[in-house]
Each structure stands twice: as C-alpha cells, then as structure tokens.
Design a protein around this motif. Structure first.
Motif, PDB file in Angstrom:
ATOM      1  N   GLU A   1      -1.238   4.818   8.840  1.00  0.00           N
ATOM      2  CA  GLU A   1      -0.628   4.297  10.023  1.00  0.00           C
ATOM      3  C   GLU A   1      -1.049   3.240  10.640  1.00  0.00           C
ATOM      4  O   GLU A   1      -0.235   2.162  11.002  1.00  0.00           O
ATOM      5  CB  GLU A   1       0.034   5.468  10.821  1.00  0.00           C
ATOM      6  N   VAL A   2      -2.252   3.062  11.136  1.00  0.00           N
ATOM      7  CA  VAL A   2      -2.800   2.069  11.899  1.00  0.00           C
ATOM      8  C   VAL A   2      -2.846   0.802  10.911  1.00  0.00           C
ATOM      9  O   VAL A   2      -2.336  -0.346  11.545  1.00  0.00           O
ATOM     10  CB  VAL A   2      -4.381   2.397  12.748  1.00  0.00           C
ATOM     11  N   ILE A   3      -3.278   0.962   9.862  1.00  0.00           N
ATOM     12  CA  ILE A   3      -3.433  -0.059   8.541  1.00  0.00           C
ATOM     13  C   ILE A   3      -2.040  -0.943   8.544  1.00  0.00           C
ATOM     14  O   ILE A   3      -1.797  -2.090   8.488  1.00  0.00           O
ATOM     15  CB  ILE A   3      -4.012   0.377   7.429  1.00  0.00           C
ATOM     16  N   TYR A   4      -1.179   0.199   8.296  1.00  0.00           N
ATOM     17  CA  TYR A   4       0.313  -0.465   7.994  1.00  0.00           C
ATOM     18  C   TYR A   4       0.786  -1.194   9.290  1.00  0.00           C
ATOM     19  O   TYR A   4       1.348  -2.226   9.183  1.00  0.00           O
ATOM     20  CB  TYR A   4       1.240   0.892   7.812  1.00  0.00           C
ATOM     21  N   ALA A   5       0.550  -0.753  10.449  1.00  0.00           N
ATOM     22  CA  ALA A   5       1.249  -1.299  11.960  1.00  0.00           C
ATOM     23  C   ALA A   5       0.506  -2.772  12.092  1.00  0.00           C
ATOM     24  O   ALA A   5       1.324  -3.708  12.101  1.00  0.00           O
ATOM     25  CB  ALA A   5       1.002  -0.434  12.940  1.00  0.00           C
ATOM     26  N   TYR A   6      -0.756  -2.910  11.788  1.00  0.00           N
ATOM     27  CA  TYR A   6      -1.374  -4.126  11.734  1.00  0.00           C
ATOM     28  C   TYR A   6      -1.217  -5.034  10.613  1.00  0.00           C
ATOM     29  O   TYR A   6      -1.228  -6.299  10.597  1.00  0.00           O
ATOM     30  CB  TYR A   6      -2.835  -3.876  12.288  1.00  0.00           C
ATOM     31  N   GLY A   7      -0.810  -4.372   9.601  1.00  0.00           N
ATOM     32  CA  GLY A   7      -0.583  -5.329   8.186  1.00  0.00           C
ATOM     33  C   GLY A   7       1.106  -5.796   8.580  1.00  0.00           C
ATOM     34  O   GLY A   7       1.284  -6.558   7.537  1.00  0.00           O
TER      35      GLY A   7
ATOM     36  N   GLY B   1       0.796  -1.185   0.085  1.00  0.00           N
ATOM     37  CA  GLY B   1       0.041   0.022   0.084  1.00  0.00           C
ATOM     38  C   GLY B   1       1.026   1.281  -0.169  1.00  0.00           C
ATOM     39  O   GLY B   1       0.278   2.404   0.249  1.00  0.00           O
ATOM     40  N   GLY B   2       2.208   1.161  -0.478  1.00  0.00           N
ATOM     41  CA  GLY B   2       2.924   2.297  -0.453  1.00  0.00           C
ATOM     42  C   GLY B   2       2.465   3.535  -0.999  1.00  0.00           C
ATOM     43  O   GLY B   2       2.648   4.709  -0.770  1.00  0.00           O
ATOM     44  N   GLY B   3       1.645   3.370  -2.245  1.00  0.00           N
ATOM     45  CA  GLY B   3       1.351   4.490  -3.020  1.00  0.00           C
ATOM     46  C   GLY B   3       0.154   5.372  -2.154  1.00  0.00           C
ATOM     47  O   GLY B   3       0.419   6.232  -2.397  1.00  0.00           O
ATOM     48  N   VAL B   4      -0.480   4.592  -1.619  1.00  0.00           N
ATOM     49  CA  VAL B   4      -1.894   5.266  -0.858  1.00  0.00           C
ATOM     50  C   VAL B   4      -1.180   5.899   0.347  1.00  0.00           C
ATOM     51  O   VAL B   4      -1.347   6.989   0.861  1.00  0.00           O
ATOM     52  CB  VAL B   4      -2.736   4.259  -0.498  1.00  0.00           C
ATOM     53  N   ASP B   5       0.027   5.242   0.989  1.00  0.00           N
ATOM     54  CA  ASP B   5       0.491   5.829   2.040  1.00  0.00           C
ATOM     55  C   ASP B   5       1.252   7.122   1.688  1.00  0.00           C
ATOM     56  O   ASP B   5       1.249   8.496   2.285  1.00  0.00           O
ATOM     57  CB  ASP B   5       1.453   4.962   2.677  1.00  0.00           C
TER      58      ASP B   5
ATOM     59  N   ILE C   1      -4.547  14.739   7.998  1.00  0.00           N
ATOM     60  CA  ILE C   1      -4.209  14.179   9.199  1.00  0.00           C
ATOM     61  C   ILE C   1      -4.828  12.998   9.323  1.00  0.00           C
ATOM     62  O   ILE C   1      -4.167  12.081   9.917  1.00  0.00           O
ATOM     63  CB  ILE C   1      -4.426  15.186  10.440  1.00  0.00           C
ATOM     64  N   GLN C   2      -6.259  13.008   9.389  1.00  0.00           N
ATOM     65  CA  GLN C   2      -7.132  11.740   9.835  1.00  0.00           C
ATOM     66  C   GLN C   2      -6.579  10.634   8.732  1.00  0.00           C
ATOM     67  O   GLN C   2      -6.332   9.458   9.151  1.00  0.00           O
ATOM     68  CB  GLN C   2      -8.536  12.208   9.458  1.00  0.00           C
ATOM     69  N   ALA C   3      -6.136  11.228   7.472  1.00  0.00           N
ATOM     70  CA  ALA C   3      -5.793   9.850   6.380  1.00  0.00           C
ATOM     71  C   ALA C   3      -4.656   9.250   6.723  1.00  0.00           C
ATOM     72  O   ALA C   3      -4.300   7.996   6.860  1.00  0.00           O
ATOM     73  CB  ALA C   3      -6.007  10.579   5.111  1.00  0.00           C
ATOM     74  N   VAL C   4      -3.634   9.993   7.423  1.00  0.00           N
ATOM     75  CA  VAL C   4      -2.234   9.808   7.521  1.00  0.00           C
ATOM     76  C   VAL C   4      -2.565   8.673   8.732  1.00  0.00           C
ATOM     77  O   VAL C   4      -1.752   7.665   8.805  1.00  0.00           O
ATOM     78  CB  VAL C   4      -1.203  10.647   7.955  1.00  0.00           C
TER      79      VAL C   4
END
Length: 151
Positions: free
Chosen positions: A121-127, A40-44, A114-117
C-alpha cells in the motif's frame, strides 16, 4: 480481526507522531488529479489474497479484513500527502511491525501477510502521487472486495 485493527493502529502511531516534522514532498504527478494506471496489480492482489487466506483460517472470515486494508491504504496516502517519505513509512513498518505484533500477541501466521499488504500500500501510494487519498483507499478496497467475492 480486532487484533489486526489494533496492530495497524500500533504500527501507525509512530509514523503519525512524526508526520508534522516532515517537509512536504513534491508529488511529481500531473496537476489534473487523475488516477494513474495501476501498476504491480498482480503483486498487490497476491498480498491481499494471502492476508484474506490467513484471516479466514484463523477467524473463519469473521470481522472485516477489507476495512483493515482500506484503513491502512488511507493512512499511507495521507502520510504521503503530509510529506512523510516513502522510505520512512517502510522503515516504520519494517522496524516496528514484528515487535508490535509480538508485544500484542498477534499470531505469527498473521504477521507476514499483514506486513506485505501494508508495504504494498505504501509503494502504491507513492507510485501514484496524483491519486487522492480516497482514490488510493478505493483501489485497495476494490482489490480486497474482489478477492473476497472470488473465493
């Protein structure tokens, strides 16, 4: 920028107060502790880029937006490791973010970036459960610093 840091702290407080009430969630990752391949690097990157664009437009790139990004990435991974569920963290972001922003007079144009970031970050941490807190933080700091230097 100080406002964004304060908003992050206000958003995080409800999650932190419940962190010790949650049971440990199994990591599901391998035991080597090696970082998983980023997904998901592009979305991040887009989320961070939008955040930085708003910071520059409002503050002329003063302050330290990458510190805000790094701080929340650190907290998202810390709460993950303490057993707070991904769903709970996302609910806290969704349920408290706009209200906290309005209560503290955060400019509307900052809220979504800010909310999107924070959500990414939460999605990335759990992924990436095998990644350490420091690795998650480093990933997001790298994205932010790369975006800042490329603009």
């Amino acid at each position: 920028m100080t406002i964004a840091v304060c908003l992050a702290a206000l958003l995080i407080a409800p999650i932190a107060s419940h962190a010790d009430e949650w049971e440990q969630v199994p990591s599901g990752g391998d035991e080597s502790g090696e970082a998983a391949a980023p997904s998901g690097g592009g979305v991040d990157v887009v989320a961070v880029s939008n955040f930085l664009t708003e910071m520059r437009a409002i503050k002329g790139d003063t302050g330290k937006p990458c510190e805000v990004v790094a701080t929340y990435a650190n907290l998202a991974a810390t709460f993950r490791d303490q057993g707070v569920s991904e769903q709970h963290q996302q609910q806290e972001i969704d349920g408290n973010f706009e209200r906290s922003a309005a209560d503290h007079h955060i400019p509307n144009q900052w809220i979504r970036p800010i909310q999107a970031v924070f959500q990414r970050e939460v999605i990335y941490a759990y992924g990436h459960p095998a990644m350490s807190v420091e690795q998650v933080k480093s990933h997001w700091t790298g994205i932010c610093e790369s975006q800042r230097s490329s603009e």
